[in-house]
Write an enzyme that holds these catalytic residues in place. Structure first.
Site, PDB file in Angstrom:
ATOM      1  N   GLY A 149      39.032-154.520 -18.318  1.00 15.08           N
ATOM      2  CA  GLY A 149      39.978-155.179 -18.250  1.00 15.08           C
ATOM      3  C   GLY A 149      40.894-155.115 -19.664  1.00 15.08           C
ATOM      4  O   GLY A 149      39.394-154.832 -20.497  1.00 15.08           O
TER       5      GLY A 149
ATOM      6  N   ILE B  77      37.084-160.006 -24.030  1.00 19.07           N
ATOM      7  CA  ILE B  77      37.552-161.211 -24.636  1.00 19.07           C
ATOM      8  C   ILE B  77      36.249-162.499 -24.451  1.00 19.07           C
ATOM      9  O   ILE B  77      35.860-163.030 -24.357  1.00 19.07           O
ATOM     10  CB  ILE B  77      38.443-162.074 -23.572  1.00 19.07           C
ATOM     11  N   ASP B  78      35.263-161.517 -23.118  1.00 19.08           N
ATOM     12  CA  ASP B  78      34.210-162.842 -22.997  1.00 19.08           C
ATOM     13  C   ASP B  78      33.238-163.106 -24.133  1.00 19.08           C
ATOM     14  O   ASP B  78      32.119-163.810 -23.756  1.00 19.08           O
ATOM     15  CB  ASP B  78      33.680-161.861 -21.914  1.00 19.08           C
TER      16      ASP B  78
ATOM     17  N   GLY C 128      35.773-165.820 -19.187  1.00 18.86           N
ATOM     18  CA  GLY C 128      34.309-165.472 -19.805  1.00 18.86           C
ATOM     19  C   GLY C 128      33.305-165.002 -18.789  1.00 18.86           C
ATOM     20  O   GLY C 128      32.009-164.384 -18.900  1.00 18.86           O
ATOM     21  N   ARG C 129      33.440-165.051 -17.644  1.00 17.61           N
ATOM     22  CA  ARG C 129      33.177-163.894 -16.908  1.00 17.61           C
ATOM     23  C   ARG C 129      31.498-164.951 -16.090  1.00 17.61           C
ATOM     24  O   ARG C 129      31.650-166.211 -15.990  1.00 17.61           O
ATOM     25  CB  ARG C 129      32.279-162.726 -17.110  1.00 17.61           C
TER      26      ARG C 129
ATOM     27  N   GLU D 209      35.315-170.545 -15.887  1.00 11.32           N
ATOM     28  CA  GLU D 209      35.171-169.301 -14.556  1.00 11.32           C
ATOM     29  C   GLU D 209      33.819-169.004 -13.886  1.00 11.32           C
ATOM     30  O   GLU D 209      33.294-168.800 -12.533  1.00 11.32           O
ATOM     31  CB  GLU D 209      36.028-168.190 -14.532  1.00 11.32           C
TER      32      GLU D 209
ATOM     33  N   HIS E 287      45.352-164.648 -17.222  1.00 13.95           N
ATOM     34  CA  HIS E 287      45.375-163.255 -17.720  1.00 13.95           C
ATOM     35  C   HIS E 287      46.128-163.783 -19.026  1.00 13.95           C
ATOM     36  O   HIS E 287      46.068-162.963 -19.506  1.00 13.95           O
ATOM     37  CB  HIS E 287      45.785-162.398 -16.991  1.00 13.95           C
TER      38      HIS E 287
ATOM     39  N   GLN F 149      45.026-165.583 -20.972  1.00 16.90           N
ATOM     40  CA  GLN F 149      43.766-165.493 -22.635  1.00 16.90           C
ATOM     41  C   GLN F 149      43.794-163.721 -22.703  1.00 16.90           C
ATOM     42  O   GLN F 149      42.731-163.692 -23.873  1.00 16.90           O
ATOM     43  CB  GLN F 149      42.161-165.649 -21.924  1.00 16.90           C
ATOM     44  N   ARG F 150      44.282-163.642 -21.900  1.00 17.10           N
ATOM     45  CA  ARG F 150      44.349-161.442 -22.542  1.00 17.10           C
ATOM     46  C   ARG F 150      45.021-161.175 -23.152  1.00 17.10           C
ATOM     47  O   ARG F 150      44.994-159.458 -23.829  1.00 17.10           O
ATOM     48  CB  ARG F 150      43.665-160.390 -20.948  1.00 17.10           C
TER      49      ARG F 150
HETATM   50  O1  F6P Z   1      36.263-159.252 -18.511  1.00 19.65           O
HETATM   51  C1  F6P Z   1      37.379-159.342 -19.083  1.00 19.65           C
HETATM   52  C2  F6P Z   1      37.605-160.756 -18.052  1.00 19.65           C
HETATM   53  O2  F6P Z   1      39.234-161.240 -18.126  1.00 19.65           O
HETATM   54  C3  F6P Z   1      37.335-161.576 -17.344  1.00 19.65           C
HETATM   55  O3  F6P Z   1      36.966-162.613 -18.376  1.00 19.65           O
HETATM   56  C4  F6P Z   1      37.379-161.829 -16.181  1.00 19.65           C
HETATM   57  O4  F6P Z   1      36.566-162.698 -14.618  1.00 19.65           O
HETATM   58  C5  F6P Z   1      37.718-160.626 -15.472  1.00 19.65           C
HETATM   59  O5  F6P Z   1      37.879-159.732 -16.894  1.00 19.65           O
HETATM   60  C6  F6P Z   1      39.318-160.781 -14.742  1.00 19.65           C
HETATM   61  O6  F6P Z   1      39.136-159.216 -14.290  1.00 19.65           O
HETATM   62  P1  F6P Z   1      40.559-158.535 -13.351  1.00 19.65           P
HETATM   63  O7  F6P Z   1      41.756-158.378 -14.729  1.00 19.65           O
HETATM   64  O8  F6P Z   1      40.324-157.167 -13.315  1.00 19.65           O
HETATM   65  O9  F6P Z   1      41.245-160.002 -12.270  1.00 19.65           O
END
Ligand code: F6P
Length: 347
Positions: A11, A127-128, A171-172, A223, A271, A273-274
């Protein structure tokens, strides 16, 4: 002069471009190394898609979120034959070593390639903040900032409408973002994977607040929590074998509504947050990691991951990243602070 390849995998997150910029700046100082950017993570390495990265190519990147190299969740051990599927690109580009910027999935793959004899230096991002061996990963700080701002906004509307607002953060399987944001935004409760919970206890907090005249509450949900007892969430797996999470807060909110009688609404931050402009700390961390990664390669030190510990940049065996997940310590300062503030974990 050595030639090194760099890729960003898994990610994306804010601060990756700062790492690329730092890496190129250090490599080109004294013309010590040339940098080849590998596009779209492991995919580009398998398919031979690259671009040169010189100082001009990384100008103006400090402020930019995402990664200019692109990324993917594809993996040479899932979508190829491991080492042999990346050998042609390494050979064609004449690469002496690779810098792999990734989270636990990407770094796990890096460690397997190291075992096949490929010289690699890892850089932890996520981000986790769940990568072992380092206090912080690139992207975490900005994600916390984004989540905190969002919860601030949700709090004012919660108060106006006398609602329970359930906010789901990423945050997985770790509660770093959730716990930080809950403290920083003054949430009333937080559910994290590290702590078992009973929604009755959260409901009691909501009722108690109402009795004291505060007819609204904000509950942060990580999550990756187990779904409430008796329920389940179906999550498909990605190429690294990780569950694609998201949505558990809907069940949490419905239960809280039943238990308290207050209207409960859900916001899944997802997303957002990313994305966005990296906070200064992620720019600094990315720069420091990029520079240290090149210095390791110039010193002929491979199979290491750069790390931030106790105010310093150090390096640790790359295996440390994947063998020791960094979970929030239930007895540590973060959870003690949250509990000290009266934030309920549902236990
Ligand atoms: O590992 C970063 C993360 O943003 C996690 O917090 C989230 O569960 C996952 O990636 C989401 O991934 P994708 O963008 O592949 O759905």
């Amino acid at each position: 002069m050595s030639r090194l390849g760099v890729l960003t995998g898994g990610g994306d997150c804010p601060g990756l471009n700062a790492a690329l910029r730092g890496l190129v700046a250090r490599a080109q100082r004294g013309h010590q190394a040339e940098v080849v950017g590998i596009l779209d993570g492991w995919d580009g390495l398998m398919e031979g898609r690259t671009r040169p990265l010189d100082r001009d190519a990384v100008r103006g990147l400090l402020q930019r979120g995402g990664t200019v190299l692109g990324t993917s969740r594809r993996d040479p051990y899932v979508h190829g034959e491991g080492g042999p599927s990346v050998a042609a690109t390494l050979d064609r580009e004449g690469l002496d070593a690779l810098v792999v910027i990734g989270g636990d999935g990407t770094l796990r793959t890096a460690a397997r390639l190291v075992d096949e004899g490929i010289p690699i230096v890892g850089v932890p991002k996520s981000i986790d903040n769940d990568v072992g061996g380092t206090d912080f990963t690139i992207g975490f700080d900005t994600a916390v900032q984004t989540a905190t701002e969002a919860i601030d906004r949700i709090t004012t509307t919660a108060e106006s409408h006398d609602r329970v607002m359930v906010v789901e953060v990423m945050g997985r399987t770790q509660g770093w973002i959730a716990t930080h944001a809950a403290i920083a935004a003054g949430a009333d409760a937080v559910l994290v994977p590290e702590e078992p919970y009973d929604l009755e206890n959260i409901a009691a907090v909501i009722r108690g607040r109402a009795e004291r005249g505060h007819r609204y509450s904000v509950v942060v949900v990580a999550e990756g929590i187990d779904p409430p007892t008796g329920t389940s969430v179906v999550a498909p797996l990605d190429a690294f074998g990780f569950a694609r999470l998201g949505g558990v807060s809907t069940i949490v909110a419905a239960r809280l509504e039943e238990l308290t009688g207050f209207e409960a609404r859900v916001t899944v931050l997802g997303h957002i947050q990313r994305g966005g402009v990296p906070e200064p700390r992620d720019r600094v961390l990315g720069s420091a990691f990029g520079i240290h990664a090149v210095e390791l390669i110039l010193a002929g030190k491979f199979d290491r991951m750069v790390a931030w510990r106790d105010r310093e940049v150090i390096d640790v065996p790359i295996t440390e990243a994947i063998h020791h997940y960094q979970a929030v310590d239930p007895q540590g300062a973060l959870m003690r602070t949250a509990r000290g503030l009266g934030i309920c974990f549902g236990d």
